[in-house]
Design a protein around this motif. Sequence first.
Motif, PDB file in Angstrom:
ATOM      1  N   ILE A 111      -4.437   3.800  -1.098  1.00  0.00           N
ATOM      2  CA  ILE A 111      -5.231   2.967  -0.199  1.00  0.00           C
ATOM      3  C   ILE A 111      -5.408   1.589  -0.806  1.00  0.00           C
ATOM      4  O   ILE A 111      -5.810   1.443  -1.961  1.00  0.00           O
ATOM      5  N   GLY A 112      -5.107   0.568  -0.013  1.00  0.00           N
ATOM      6  CA  GLY A 112      -5.291  -0.810  -0.426  1.00  0.00           C
ATOM      7  C   GLY A 112      -6.292  -1.511   0.470  1.00  0.00           C
ATOM      8  O   GLY A 112      -7.060  -0.878   1.201  1.00  0.00           O
ATOM      9  N   ASN A 113      -6.270  -2.821   0.444  1.00  0.00           N
ATOM     10  CA  ASN A 113      -7.292  -3.609   1.117  1.00  0.00           C
ATOM     11  C   ASN A 113      -7.293  -3.419   2.628  1.00  0.00           C
ATOM     12  O   ASN A 113      -8.353  -3.371   3.260  1.00  0.00           O
TER      13      ASN A 113
ATOM     14  N   GLU B  66       0.841  -1.182   0.000  1.00  0.00           N
ATOM     15  CA  GLU B  66       0.000   0.000   0.000  1.00  0.00           C
ATOM     16  C   GLU B  66       0.882   1.241   0.000  1.00  0.00           C
ATOM     17  O   GLU B  66       2.117   1.158   0.000  1.00  0.00           O
TER      18      GLU B  66
ATOM     19  N   TRP C  78      -6.939   9.258   6.387  1.00  0.00           N
ATOM     20  CA  TRP C  78      -5.917   8.727   5.495  1.00  0.00           C
ATOM     21  C   TRP C  78      -4.617   9.535   5.620  1.00  0.00           C
ATOM     22  O   TRP C  78      -3.522   8.976   5.622  1.00  0.00           O
TER      23      TRP C  78
ATOM     24  N   TYR D 100      -5.997  -0.763   4.521  1.00  0.00           N
ATOM     25  CA  TYR D 100      -6.418   0.580   4.920  1.00  0.00           C
ATOM     26  C   TYR D 100      -7.889   0.805   4.594  1.00  0.00           C
ATOM     27  O   TYR D 100      -8.597   1.488   5.344  1.00  0.00           O
ATOM     28  N   ARG D 101      -8.377   0.253   3.480  1.00  0.00           N
ATOM     29  CA  ARG D 101      -9.795   0.409   3.125  1.00  0.00           C
ATOM     30  C   ARG D 101     -10.698  -0.096   4.243  1.00  0.00           C
ATOM     31  O   ARG D 101     -11.587   0.613   4.733  1.00  0.00           O
TER      32      ARG D 101
ATOM     33  N   LYS E 215       0.590   4.092  -5.194  1.00  0.00           N
ATOM     34  CA  LYS E 215       1.255   2.796  -5.249  1.00  0.00           C
ATOM     35  C   LYS E 215       2.315   2.726  -6.351  1.00  0.00           C
ATOM     36  O   LYS E 215       2.817   1.647  -6.648  1.00  0.00           O
TER      37      LYS E 215
ATOM     38  N   MET F 280     -10.656   2.117  -2.974  1.00  0.00           N
ATOM     39  CA  MET F 280      -9.643   1.294  -3.639  1.00  0.00           C
ATOM     40  C   MET F 280      -9.363   1.778  -5.065  1.00  0.00           C
ATOM     41  O   MET F 280      -8.470   1.261  -5.724  1.00  0.00           O
TER      42      MET F 280
ATOM     43  N   GLN G 201      -7.705   3.965  -7.507  1.00  0.00           N
ATOM     44  CA  GLN G 201      -6.545   4.856  -7.476  1.00  0.00           C
ATOM     45  C   GLN G 201      -6.760   6.143  -8.275  1.00  0.00           C
ATOM     46  O   GLN G 201      -5.966   7.086  -8.150  1.00  0.00           O
TER      47      GLN G 201
END
Length: 331
Positions: free
Chosen positions: A226-228, A3, A261, A230-231, A52, A218, A220
């Motif tokens: 933000i990925g899985n 992430e 975030w 942090y989501r 990312k 999610m 971008q």
Amino acid sequence: MPEGHSVHRIARQFERNFVGRTVAASSPQGRFAEGAAVLDGRTPTEARAVGKQMFLAFDDLWLRVHLGLYGAWDFAGEILVDPTIASANGRMGQTNQRGTVLGDEPIMDAAGENSLSSIGAPRRTRVHVRMSEQTTGLGDDLEWPPPVVGQVRLRLMTDITCADLRGPTACELQSTDEMLATVAKLGPDPLVGDVAEGEERFTRAVRRKPTPIGQLLMDQNVVSGIGNVYRAEMLFRARQNPHTPGRDVPEETVRALWRDWVRLLAIGVETGQMMTMDDLAPEDYRKAMASRDDRHWVYHRAGLPCRVCGTAIVVEEMAARKLYWCPRCQA
């Protein structure tokens, strides 16, 4: 998938170890042989992360790398530690091979989430790296240059430092205009550009879309990095149902998500770990830093009781990724 915090840490390592130093570039795997030949003998001038994606400049030519699900950079040799990245208790020191340093005592993370020697997809270290606040030594037991192990797409090497790229989704050369066009398509990143402007961009993008907020976080193109993990954690911290269309999420909640975030990304860059629980007692904090299972509210906790209400955490598919949430706290 790495992430945003990991990619910013990678860029900072390149800034300290490669920028301003002539590199030897090769593609042991052979899949980036032409690009490596172009970079060989050139000097990086800037390292930049946006979400990312990382961009390494060679004057007017840019190396763009997106690690994707399985990519990672393996660092070996003399690795200068970024003094701006302190441990989570505010002291100096970044990481040892597998844990965050709090003072003189490392807290080990079995998941390798914040490993310095290999940043990206968790993997076992294959070289000896001794960390201090300033530099890592080559060590008598480190073969130099390090042997190529596995499928290395790109190797960048100075006289004393080596970086091997494995399994990226994207590895390509871009002109400055192409790099800027790539960045322009990405959503705001709290560590790139003006934070207040980023909040406005994020809020406008979310509030006009019928897509569930769990998918938008999610995307971008909506927000970078933000990925899985942090989501799931951000939605729980906001007590927000992931299925609510973005346009129906209250504006104050959307803005709160952005500000959360901003905070969580800064913590991730500092500690190397996706710490999403606040106000922990010292012993609980040490447990959280040592184990991913103790540092998240809902992520990877399917079937376990919610830490707040006791309801079983559910997991479901959303946009082909696993979504963890509490059906009561986030109703």
